[in-house]
Motif scaffolding. Structure first.
Motif, PDB file in Angstrom:
ATOM      1  N   THR A 157       0.815  -1.213   0.000  1.00  0.00           N
ATOM      2  CA  THR A 157       0.000   0.000   0.000  1.00  0.00           C
ATOM      3  C   THR A 157       0.853   1.268   0.000  1.00  0.00           C
ATOM      4  N   ILE A 158       0.207   2.362  -0.380  1.00  0.00           N
ATOM      5  CA  ILE A 158       0.766   3.697  -0.231  1.00  0.00           C
ATOM      6  C   ILE A 158      -0.321   4.577   0.364  1.00  0.00           C
ATOM      7  N   GLY A 159       0.057   5.409   1.309  1.00  0.00           N
ATOM      8  CA  GLY A 159      -0.938   6.216   1.993  1.00  0.00           C
ATOM      9  C   GLY A 159      -0.334   7.455   2.618  1.00  0.00           C
ATOM     10  N   GLY A 160      -1.170   8.184   3.311  1.00  0.00           N
ATOM     11  CA  GLY A 160      -0.734   9.415   3.963  1.00  0.00           C
ATOM     12  C   GLY A 160      -1.188   9.469   5.408  1.00  0.00           C
ATOM     13  N   ARG A 161      -0.490  10.285   6.178  1.00  0.00           N
ATOM     14  CA  ARG A 161      -0.832  10.481   7.590  1.00  0.00           C
ATOM     15  C   ARG A 161      -0.936  11.971   7.887  1.00  0.00           C
ATOM     16  N   ALA A 171      -4.711   7.073   5.981  1.00  0.00           N
ATOM     17  CA  ALA A 171      -5.493   6.271   5.055  1.00  0.00           C
ATOM     18  C   ALA A 171      -4.615   5.925   3.860  1.00  0.00           C
ATOM     19  N   GLY A 172      -4.967   4.818   3.178  1.00  0.00           N
ATOM     20  CA  GLY A 172      -4.177   4.422   2.023  1.00  0.00           C
ATOM     21  C   GLY A 172      -4.887   3.400   1.168  1.00  0.00           C
ATOM     22  N   LEU A 173      -4.313   3.172  -0.019  1.00  0.00           N
ATOM     23  CA  LEU A 173      -4.833   2.213  -0.986  1.00  0.00           C
ATOM     24  C   LEU A 173      -3.683   1.364  -1.503  1.00  0.00           C
ATOM     25  N   GLY A 174      -4.031   0.215  -2.092  1.00  0.00           N
ATOM     26  CA  GLY A 174      -2.976  -0.607  -2.677  1.00  0.00           C
ATOM     27  C   GLY A 174      -3.477  -1.949  -3.143  1.00  0.00           C
ATOM     28  N   LEU A 175      -2.536  -2.819  -3.472  1.00  0.00           N
ATOM     29  CA  LEU A 175      -2.824  -4.172  -3.891  1.00  0.00           C
ATOM     30  C   LEU A 175      -2.774  -5.105  -2.686  1.00  0.00           C
ATOM     31  N   TYR A 176      -3.769  -6.000  -2.602  1.00  0.00           N
ATOM     32  CA  TYR A 176      -3.854  -6.971  -1.516  1.00  0.00           C
ATOM     33  C   TYR A 176      -3.777  -8.372  -2.135  1.00  0.00           C
ATOM     34  N   SER A 191      -5.822 -14.674  -4.709  1.00  0.00           N
ATOM     35  CA  SER A 191      -6.425 -13.592  -5.476  1.00  0.00           C
ATOM     36  C   SER A 191      -5.664 -12.302  -5.230  1.00  0.00           C
ATOM     37  N   THR A 192      -5.641 -11.445  -6.235  1.00  0.00           N
ATOM     38  CA  THR A 192      -5.029 -10.118  -6.115  1.00  0.00           C
ATOM     39  C   THR A 192      -6.106  -9.069  -6.361  1.00  0.00           C
ATOM     40  N   ASP A 193      -6.276  -8.169  -5.403  1.00  0.00           N
ATOM     41  CA  ASP A 193      -7.376  -7.202  -5.473  1.00  0.00           C
ATOM     42  C   ASP A 193      -6.910  -5.848  -4.936  1.00  0.00           C
ATOM     43  N   PHE A 194      -7.679  -4.812  -5.311  1.00  0.00           N
ATOM     44  CA  PHE A 194      -7.465  -3.508  -4.712  1.00  0.00           C
ATOM     45  C   PHE A 194      -8.146  -3.471  -3.345  1.00  0.00           C
ATOM     46  N   GLY A 195      -7.479  -2.829  -2.401  1.00  0.00           N
ATOM     47  CA  GLY A 195      -8.029  -2.668  -1.067  1.00  0.00           C
ATOM     48  C   GLY A 195      -7.585  -1.348  -0.465  1.00  0.00           C
ATOM     49  N   GLY A 196      -7.916  -1.160   0.785  1.00  0.00           N
ATOM     50  CA  GLY A 196      -7.550   0.079   1.444  1.00  0.00           C
ATOM     51  C   GLY A 196      -7.536  -0.079   2.955  1.00  0.00           C
ATOM     52  N   TYR A 197      -7.125   0.984   3.617  1.00  0.00           N
ATOM     53  CA  TYR A 197      -7.051   0.952   5.084  1.00  0.00           C
ATOM     54  C   TYR A 197      -7.271   2.337   5.665  1.00  0.00           C
ATOM     55  N   LYS A 232      -4.908  -0.295  12.737  1.00  0.00           N
ATOM     56  CA  LYS A 232      -5.214  -0.127  11.311  1.00  0.00           C
ATOM     57  C   LYS A 232      -6.314  -1.109  10.916  1.00  0.00           C
ATOM     58  N   TYR A 233      -7.306  -0.602  10.183  1.00  0.00           N
ATOM     59  CA  TYR A 233      -8.361  -1.477   9.672  1.00  0.00           C
ATOM     60  C   TYR A 233      -8.200  -1.618   8.173  1.00  0.00           C
ATOM     61  N   HIS A 234      -8.056  -2.875   7.710  1.00  0.00           N
ATOM     62  CA  HIS A 234      -7.894  -3.183   6.282  1.00  0.00           C
ATOM     63  C   HIS A 234      -9.230  -3.629   5.690  1.00  0.00           C
ATOM     64  N   TRP A 235      -9.520  -3.129   4.479  1.00  0.00           N
ATOM     65  CA  TRP A 235     -10.680  -3.579   3.711  1.00  0.00           C
ATOM     66  C   TRP A 235     -10.210  -4.287   2.450  1.00  0.00           C
ATOM     67  N   VAL A 236     -10.625  -5.529   2.269  1.00  0.00           N
ATOM     68  CA  VAL A 236     -10.357  -6.250   1.026  1.00  0.00           C
ATOM     69  C   VAL A 236     -11.384  -7.368   0.908  1.00  0.00           C
ATOM     70  N   ASN A 237     -11.888  -7.597  -0.313  1.00  0.00           N
ATOM     71  CA  ASN A 237     -12.956  -8.574  -0.531  1.00  0.00           C
ATOM     72  C   ASN A 237     -12.629  -9.411  -1.768  1.00  0.00           C
ATOM     73  N   PRO A 238     -11.687 -10.338  -1.650  1.00  0.00           N
ATOM     74  CA  PRO A 238     -11.268 -11.132  -2.814  1.00  0.00           C
ATOM     75  C   PRO A 238     -12.301 -12.195  -3.198  1.00  0.00           C
ATOM     76  N   THR A 239     -12.123 -12.723  -4.408  1.00  0.00           N
ATOM     77  CA  THR A 239     -12.964 -13.803  -4.915  1.00  0.00           C
ATOM     78  C   THR A 239     -12.115 -15.069  -5.065  1.00  0.00           C
ATOM     79  N   PHE A 240     -12.595 -16.178  -4.470  1.00  0.00           N
ATOM     80  CA  PHE A 240     -11.893 -17.454  -4.546  1.00  0.00           C
ATOM     81  C   PHE A 240     -12.780 -18.495  -5.237  1.00  0.00           C
ATOM     82  N   ARG A 241     -12.130 -19.493  -5.826  1.00  0.00           N
ATOM     83  CA  ARG A 241     -12.843 -20.569  -6.521  1.00  0.00           C
ATOM     84  C   ARG A 241     -12.611 -21.879  -5.771  1.00  0.00           C
TER      85      ARG A 241
END
Length: 228
Positions: free
Chosen positions: A127-131, A145-150, A169-175, A195-204
């Protein structure tokens, strides 16, 4: 005649007394207010109580730093997420720059993981973010807060819902983050961060069906920040 002489003597007496008083004051001034030889003066007064030293280097513009954390991961309890998973571990490392006394930019890579028996859920955020920082010479709270690849992976044994999952899975997420730096000196700070991370990947699963899995959660960290 005697009356005139008496007045003259009285005038001379008054003049002599005044001259002696002036000479005594002059001699006291030459000795200084606390006594001593001529030319010896009292030391300068101490600084006022409100005086403070200039802020340390961490409050200055353009300062880069390294940081690292280790702590725990508390998974969410959603039914389509990590319900039933135990508290796991978390770590991250990164580099940042204090672009102003009030704002810093951080680049971070880390991992968090939780287990439920033989089931395993692992996420690697990049991730990359700011404080936004409340500047202070010693204790600095902040929010970020920040965004990035999860990069997520999930291993679950067969159950009622799926026939078993072993997928990534590789998805965009944030914190969002909140923390506190306690500066031990101008270059090193002890850091506390949630820190709270948000990510909602899809698995098969093994039968080919897709499942959206909420792999969000809180991380609680203790770490260190070291300025270059």
């Amino acid at each position: 005649m005697r009356k005139h002489l008496a007045l003259v003597f009285v005038g001379l007496f008054v003049a002599a007394t005044a001259t002696a008083a002036v000479a005594a004051d002059y001699d006291r001034y030459e000795r200084g207010p606390h006594g001593g030889s001529p030319g010896e003066y009292a030391p300068p007064p101490p600084p006022p109580r409100g005086y403070q030293a200039p802020p340390p280097r961490h409050a200055q513009y353009g300062q880069p730093y390294f940081f690292g954390h280790a702590g725990v991961f508390d998974p969410n309890s959603d039914s389509d997420g990590l319900d039933g998973y135990d508290t796991g571990w978390n770590f991250d490392v990164g580099i940042g720059s204090r672009v102003s006394p009030f704002f810093a930019i951080d680049g971070t890579v880390g991992a968090y993981r939780a287990e439920r028996g033989s089931d395993e859920a692992t996420v690697v955020p990049l991730t990359i973010g700011g404080r936004f920082i409340l500047p202070h010479p010693f204790i600095e709270p902040y929010v970020g807060a920040g965004l990035g690849l999860y990069f997520s992976s999930l291993k679950e044994r067969p159950g009622v819902i799926s026939t078993g999952i072993d997928d990534s899975s590789t998805d965009f997420g944030g914190y969002l983050s909140v923390g506190l730096d306690m500066w031990l000196n101008p270059r090193i700070a002890l850091n506390f961060e949630g820190k709270y991370h948000w990510v909602n990947p899809t698995f098969r699963d093994s039968s080919g069906r897709d499942f959206d899995v909420n792999m969000s959660g809180w991380t609680g960290n203790l770490g260190i920040r070291v300025a270059f």
